[in-house]
Write an enzyme that holds these catalytic residues in place. Structure first.
Site, PDB file in Angstrom:
ATOM      1  N   LYS A   1     -59.581  10.269  -8.429  1.00 49.48           N
ATOM      2  CA  LYS A   1     -60.536  10.928  -7.522  1.00 49.48           C
ATOM      3  C   LYS A   1     -60.828  12.346  -8.043  1.00 49.48           C
ATOM      4  O   LYS A   1     -61.934  12.855  -7.896  1.00 49.48           O
ATOM      5  CB  LYS A   1     -60.003  10.998  -6.079  1.00 49.48           C
ATOM      6  CG  LYS A   1     -59.935   9.679  -5.335  1.00 49.48           C
ATOM      7  CD  LYS A   1     -61.269   9.005  -5.108  1.00 49.48           C
ATOM      8  CE  LYS A   1     -62.063   9.518  -3.946  1.00 49.48           C
ATOM      9  NZ  LYS A   1     -63.299   8.694  -3.718  1.00 49.48           N
TER      10      LYS A   1
ATOM     11  N   TYR B   1     -54.637   6.802  -7.647  1.00 47.01           N
ATOM     12  CA  TYR B   1     -55.863   6.959  -6.851  1.00 47.01           C
ATOM     13  C   TYR B   1     -56.303   8.431  -6.893  1.00 47.01           C
ATOM     14  O   TYR B   1     -57.440   8.745  -7.256  1.00 47.01           O
ATOM     15  CB  TYR B   1     -55.583   6.495  -5.412  1.00 47.01           C
ATOM     16  CG  TYR B   1     -56.623   6.897  -4.402  1.00 47.01           C
ATOM     17  CD1 TYR B   1     -57.833   6.216  -4.293  1.00 47.01           C
ATOM     18  CD2 TYR B   1     -56.404   7.970  -3.527  1.00 47.01           C
ATOM     19  CE1 TYR B   1     -58.787   6.587  -3.355  1.00 47.01           C
ATOM     20  CE2 TYR B   1     -57.348   8.346  -2.587  1.00 47.01           C
ATOM     21  CZ  TYR B   1     -58.541   7.652  -2.501  1.00 47.01           C
ATOM     22  OH  TYR B   1     -59.483   8.027  -1.569  1.00 47.01           O
TER      23      TYR B   1
HETATM   24  P1  NAD Z   1     -63.300   0.814   1.852  1.00 44.34           P
HETATM   25  O1  NAD Z   1     -62.335   0.097   0.972  1.00 44.34           O
HETATM   26  O2  NAD Z   1     -63.473   0.333   3.240  1.00 44.34           O
HETATM   27  O3  NAD Z   1     -64.722   0.865   1.147  1.00 44.34           O
HETATM   28  C1  NAD Z   1     -64.890   0.963  -0.243  1.00 44.34           C
HETATM   29  C2  NAD Z   1     -65.998   0.009  -0.670  1.00 44.34           C
HETATM   30  O4  NAD Z   1     -66.172   0.145  -2.084  1.00 44.34           O
HETATM   31  C3  NAD Z   1     -65.666  -1.465  -0.401  1.00 44.34           C
HETATM   32  O5  NAD Z   1     -66.684  -2.078   0.358  1.00 44.34           O
HETATM   33  C4  NAD Z   1     -65.558  -2.073  -1.796  1.00 44.34           C
HETATM   34  O6  NAD Z   1     -66.000  -3.419  -1.851  1.00 44.34           O
HETATM   35  C5  NAD Z   1     -66.460  -1.150  -2.598  1.00 44.34           C
HETATM   36  N1  NAD Z   1     -66.150  -1.181  -4.026  1.00 44.34           N
HETATM   37  C6  NAD Z   1     -64.925  -1.070  -4.604  1.00 44.34           C
HETATM   38  N2  NAD Z   1     -65.032  -1.207  -5.927  1.00 44.34           N
HETATM   39  C7  NAD Z   1     -66.351  -1.395  -6.211  1.00 44.34           C
HETATM   40  C8  NAD Z   1     -67.080  -1.619  -7.406  1.00 44.34           C
HETATM   41  N3  NAD Z   1     -66.486  -1.685  -8.595  1.00 44.34           N
HETATM   42  N4  NAD Z   1     -68.423  -1.774  -7.318  1.00 44.34           N
HETATM   43  C9  NAD Z   1     -69.049  -1.743  -6.119  1.00 44.34           C
HETATM   44  N5  NAD Z   1     -68.405  -1.558  -4.945  1.00 44.34           N
HETATM   45  C10 NAD Z   1     -67.068  -1.379  -5.000  1.00 44.34           C
HETATM   46  O7  NAD Z   1     -62.841   2.354   1.820  1.00 44.34           O
HETATM   47  P2  NAD Z   1     -63.216   3.549   2.823  1.00 44.34           P
HETATM   48  O8  NAD Z   1     -61.993   3.876   3.584  1.00 44.34           O
HETATM   49  O9  NAD Z   1     -64.489   3.255   3.519  1.00 44.34           O
HETATM   50  O10 NAD Z   1     -63.416   4.734   1.780  1.00 44.34           O
HETATM   51  C11 NAD Z   1     -64.713   5.104   1.331  1.00 44.34           C
HETATM   52  C12 NAD Z   1     -64.596   6.315   0.428  1.00 44.34           C
HETATM   53  O11 NAD Z   1     -63.976   7.388   1.135  1.00 44.34           O
HETATM   54  C13 NAD Z   1     -63.747   6.103  -0.831  1.00 44.34           C
HETATM   55  O12 NAD Z   1     -64.368   6.753  -1.902  1.00 44.34           O
HETATM   56  C14 NAD Z   1     -62.444   6.803  -0.516  1.00 44.34           C
HETATM   57  O13 NAD Z   1     -61.843   7.290  -1.688  1.00 44.34           O
HETATM   58  C15 NAD Z   1     -62.931   7.943   0.360  1.00 44.34           C
HETATM   59  N6  NAD Z   1     -61.932   8.479   1.294  1.00 44.34           N
HETATM   60  C16 NAD Z   1     -61.419   7.668   2.262  1.00 44.34           C
HETATM   61  C17 NAD Z   1     -60.499   8.196   3.179  1.00 44.34           C
HETATM   62  C18 NAD Z   1     -59.924   7.341   4.271  1.00 44.34           C
HETATM   63  O14 NAD Z   1     -59.052   7.828   5.016  1.00 44.34           O
HETATM   64  N7  NAD Z   1     -60.343   6.094   4.441  1.00 44.34           N
HETATM   65  C19 NAD Z   1     -60.112   9.538   3.077  1.00 44.34           C
HETATM   66  C20 NAD Z   1     -60.661  10.333   2.073  1.00 44.34           C
HETATM   67  C21 NAD Z   1     -61.589   9.790   1.178  1.00 44.34           C
END
Ligand code: NAD
Length: 361
Positions: free
Chosen positions: A148, A144
């Site tokens: 990223k 992951y």
């Molecule tokens: P999440 O899994 O709730 O949301 C991700 C969304 O992306 C989902 O709705 C999924 O269906 C969609 N998705 C995945 N693959 C896809 C594709 N091929 N085409 C279209 N849509 C697709 O995750 P989140 O926790 O809301 O994270 C959102 C972003 O924040 C991500 O980029 C993650 O790397 C980043 N992030 C999250 C955290 C955390 O603590 N949750 C921390 C740092 C960064």
């Protein structure tokens, strides 16, 4: 040929808008008078005024209709870190992000805001008040993070007059809040199975946990800062709660708030990390024969036992960022939003089913 609509400043698209962060972002954008399109592989809710486009972001032809007449795109889609599927991460986070950039250029989008992650500089060693100029992790602990890093580089390098796109990356860390399908449900699931008894290490390691509304606020400020010639173009910004907290105190507050006992007994960090590494290697070697995914990966153990908190001074200075919800209030609001996960909730109310997953990303 159909006439092309002119991009409007207040028309935006959220790729990954069905997810935890994405939906909070969509709601805030609507509040602020934006017209919002959501592009995602799944549709998880309905909201008046939101146009949903279902598709895979790796498919440029599927993406283009969602970007029509849009001036601003937020890209916050990613496979879940827990899936640990290198090919999927590579396809979506690297190749897919390249496709998103191409689609933005083709559709005449002016601004692209990427949700990156503070973990892009994390290699399992302590980071205290880390700034954005720390080098990217040379040996990221999981696929992951590896993807990223590449994703962020692609988006930041795309900034410039060459393709008419202004780009910026927001690096949140440890997002938490209502409707998160990961952190609280996973924690409660582990507590119910009696797996939240041990603290890895001495329990004093400080980390960032960031309330989701602060992350949303950071994204909108980053987007609105992007103007031709603006200094934020091509830069990354840490967005945190600016209140580092002991990792184990934070988890304990959530657990106690929901009626569970906090972890009490300590396990030596090097021992647990060594075991996690061994299990991970074993899973890798045996993969052709049997498939098993250890819950305690080296990344998760490292995140639980090391310091990892980041300075958000750059965001304060360049974006005028300041957290809008303090940690204490964020924890309270989060606890209150999961009545069905309380220890004393009736069994019928326990509707969340969780798979093996992570507490951070
Ligand atoms: P999440 O899994 O709730 O949301 C991700 C969304 O992306 C989902 O709705 C999924 O269906 C969609 N998705 C995945 N693959 C896809 C594709 N091929 N085409 C279209 N849509 C697709 O995750 P989140 O926790 O809301 O994270 C959102 C972003 O924040 C991500 O980029 C993650 O790397 C980043 N992030 C999250 C955290 C955390 O603590 N949750 C921390 C740092 C960064």
């Amino acid at each position: 040929m159909a006439a092309r609509l002119r991009p409007s400043n207040k028309r935006c698209a959220v790729i990954g808008g069905s997810g935890f962060l994405g939906r909070h972002l969509v709601e805030k954008l609507l509040d602020r008078g934006y017209t919002v399109s959501v592009f995602d592989i799944r549709k998880s809710y309905e909201l008046p005024g939101v146009a949903f486009y279902r598709g895979d972001l790796c498919d440029q032809q599927a993406l283009l209709p969602a970007l029509e007449a849009v001036s601003l795109v937020f890209h916050c889609a990613s496979p879940a870190p827990a899936c640990d599927d290198r090919e999927l991460f590579k396809r979506v986070n690297i190749d897919g992000t390249r496709t998103v950039i191409q689609a933005c250029t083709e559709a005449g989008v002016q601004k692209l805001v990427l949700t990156s992650s503070a973990s892009v500089v994390y290699e399992g060693r302590d980071i205290k008040n880390g700034k954005e100029d720390l080098a990217y992790a040379k040996k990221p602990l999981d696929f992951y993070t590896e993807t990223k890093i590449e994703q962020e580089k692609l988006v930041l390098e795309a900034c410039g007059p060459g393709n008419g796109l202004l780009t910026v990356a927001v690096r949140p860390h440890g997002i938490f809040g209502p409707r998160d399908p990961q952190l609280v449900p996973v924690l409660v699931d582990m507590a119910r199975r009696g797996r939240m008894t041990f603290i890895i290490g001495d329990g004093t390691n400080l980390v960032d946990f960031t309330f989701v509304e602060n992350v949303v606020h950071g994204h909108i400020l980053a987007a609105e800062s992007l103007q031709p010639g603006s200094s934020t173009c091509g830069k990354a910004y840490h967005i945190t709660n600016d209140e580092p907290v002991r990792f184990w105190d934070f988890l304990s507050e959530l657990l106690v708030g929901l009626g569970y006992k906090p972890p009490r007994y300590h396990l030596p960090y090097p021992l647990v990390y060594g075991l996690a590494l061994l299990l991970w290697l074993l899973a890798l070697i045996l993969r052709p024969l049997v498939s098993f995914k250890p819950t305690f990966t080296p990344m998760r153990v490292a995140l639980a036992g090391t310091y990892h908190y980041y300075s958000c001074d750059r965001a304060k200075r360049d974006l005028g960022y300041k957290p809008v919800v303090g940690l204490k209030e964020g924890i309270q609001r989060t606890v209150q939003s999961y009545p069905h996960l309380r220890r004393d909730a009736p069994v019928e109310a326990r509707r969340d089913q969780v798979g093996p997953t992570g507490l951070f990303n």
